[in-house]
Scaffold this motif. Sequence first.
Motif, mmCIF file in Angstrom:
data_model
loop_
_atom_site.group_PDB
_atom_site.id
_atom_site.type_symbol
_atom_site.label_atom_id
_atom_site.label_comp_id
_atom_site.label_asym_id
_atom_site.label_seq_id
_atom_site.Cartn_x
_atom_site.Cartn_y
_atom_site.Cartn_z
ATOM 1 N N PRO A 1 -24.787 6.894 2.241
ATOM 2 C CA PRO A 1 -25.256 8.287 2.236
ATOM 3 C C PRO A 1 -24.155 9.287 1.911
ATOM 4 C CG PRO A 1 -25.303 7.400 4.466
ATOM 5 C CD PRO A 1 -25.029 6.258 3.541
ATOM 6 N N HIS A 2 -22.914 8.954 2.239
ATOM 7 C CA HIS A 2 -21.801 9.835 1.889
ATOM 8 C C HIS A 2 -21.713 9.951 0.360
ATOM 9 C CE1 HIS A 2 -17.339 10.995 2.850
ATOM 10 N NE2 HIS A 2 -17.956 11.902 2.129
ATOM 11 N N ILE A 3 -21.828 8.812 -0.328
ATOM 12 C CA ILE A 3 -21.810 8.811 -1.790
ATOM 13 C C ILE A 3 -22.979 9.621 -2.338
ATOM 14 C CG2 ILE A 3 -22.206 7.349 -3.832
ATOM 15 C CD1 ILE A 3 -20.524 5.174 -2.392
ATOM 16 N N VAL A 4 -24.165 9.402 -1.786
ATOM 17 C CA VAL A 4 -25.353 10.115 -2.266
ATOM 18 C C VAL A 4 -25.172 11.621 -2.103
ATOM 19 C CG1 VAL A 4 -27.814 10.514 -1.839
ATOM 20 C CG2 VAL A 4 -26.927 8.179 -1.975
ATOM 21 N N ALA A 5 -24.644 12.040 -0.969
ATOM 22 C CA ALA A 5 -24.415 13.474 -0.751
ATOM 23 C C ALA A 5 -23.441 14.023 -1.784
ATOM 24 C CB ALA A 5 -23.893 13.719 0.657
ATOM 25 N N THR B 1 -31.470 8.630 11.533
ATOM 26 C CA THR B 1 -30.656 7.414 11.468
ATOM 27 C C THR B 1 -31.244 6.461 10.433
ATOM 28 O OG1 THR B 1 -31.910 6.270 13.211
ATOM 29 C CG2 THR B 1 -30.044 7.640 13.915
ATOM 30 N N GLU B 2 -30.505 5.397 10.174
ATOM 31 C CA GLU B 2 -30.838 4.344 9.208
ATOM 32 C C GLU B 2 -30.530 4.804 7.786
ATOM 33 O OE1 GLU B 2 -31.323 1.357 10.294
ATOM 34 O OE2 GLU B 2 -31.590 2.003 12.375
ATOM 35 N N GLY B 3 -29.567 4.127 7.184
ATOM 36 C CA GLY B 3 -29.084 4.493 5.857
ATOM 37 C C GLY B 3 -30.157 4.675 4.799
ATOM 38 N N PRO B 4 -31.110 3.724 4.647
ATOM 39 C CA PRO B 4 -32.123 3.904 3.609
ATOM 40 C C PRO B 4 -32.963 5.166 3.792
ATOM 41 C CG PRO B 4 -32.030 1.605 4.247
ATOM 42 C CD PRO B 4 -31.151 2.357 5.223
ATOM 43 N N ALA B 5 -33.236 5.537 5.035
ATOM 44 C CA ALA B 5 -33.978 6.778 5.284
ATOM 45 C C ALA B 5 -33.131 7.998 4.962
ATOM 46 C CB ALA B 5 -34.447 6.831 6.740
ATOM 47 N N ILE B 6 -31.850 7.935 5.323
ATOM 48 C CA ILE B 6 -30.955 9.079 5.101
ATOM 49 C C ILE B 6 -30.750 9.325 3.607
ATOM 50 C CG2 ILE B 6 -28.608 9.953 5.436
ATOM 51 C CD1 ILE B 6 -28.608 8.492 8.164
ATOM 52 N N VAL B 7 -30.549 8.260 2.828
ATOM 53 C CA VAL B 7 -30.310 8.483 1.396
ATOM 54 C C VAL B 7 -31.554 9.070 0.722
ATOM 55 C CG1 VAL B 7 -28.449 6.793 1.170
ATOM 56 C CG2 VAL B 7 -30.807 6.070 0.726
ATOM 57 N N GLN B 8 -32.737 8.651 1.155
ATOM 58 C CA GLN B 8 -33.963 9.235 0.599
ATOM 59 C C GLN B 8 -34.064 10.712 0.979
ATOM 60 O OE1 GLN B 8 -37.560 6.491 0.922
ATOM 61 N NE2 GLN B 8 -36.012 5.365 2.077
ATOM 62 N N PHE B 9 -33.768 11.021 2.227
ATOM 63 C CA PHE B 9 -33.803 12.405 2.682
ATOM 64 C C PHE B 9 -32.841 13.266 1.863
ATOM 65 C CE2 PHE B 9 -32.060 15.811 5.296
ATOM 66 C CZ PHE B 9 -33.213 16.478 5.703
#
Length: 199
Positions: free
Chosen positions: A14-18, A64-72
């Motif tokens: 998620p850091h990369i996605v942000a 929480t949970e990486g896959p949910a965070i990256v989608q958000f």
Amino acid sequence: MKLYYAPGACSLSPHIVACEAGIDLELCRVNLKTKETETGGDYTEINPKGYVPALQLEGGEVLTEGPAIVQFLAEQMPTAKLAPEYGTLAHYRVLEWLNFISTEIHKSFVPLFWDGSGDEKEKARKQVSRCFQFVEDRMASDYLTGDDFCIADAYLFTVYSWCDNAGVDTGGWPKLKAFAERMAARPGVQKAMQDEGLI
């Protein structure tokens, strides 16, 4: 928004996605052994699961949970086009990859990180290798779902980066090696890794 992370852990995704989306996050480092934040707080009060990532939203809610965070995160900046439009088959293909990476690759690394026995570690390496071979065999373009970066690529890059330290031989995966090199050259990836002290 504040991202709770540990350097190089799955929170790198998620850091990369942000960074790719141009979203500025406040970062808070977590010691995964002591469950303490860099400010001395009890991380389990933020995320009772005790692991990273956790994303604290502006209103105080925690996701929480990486896959949910990256989608958000992708949905906060739709102009960055880091995820296909909701409801399209392409959208579900990205979810398919996120789930495979999470349940099959990521989880298979656990004995390699948390004092598994010799037999458990060897079994884990074989399972990780089978999973990455599956990905290798299906990579037909520069990125997982085609010619453009998407949120699943951030997660794949993160788990692939664990191979050397975990003793997983990557020599037979030229497509994944080229993918990792391509990813490492992206400005958003470089920024996230620099922020975490990885490069």
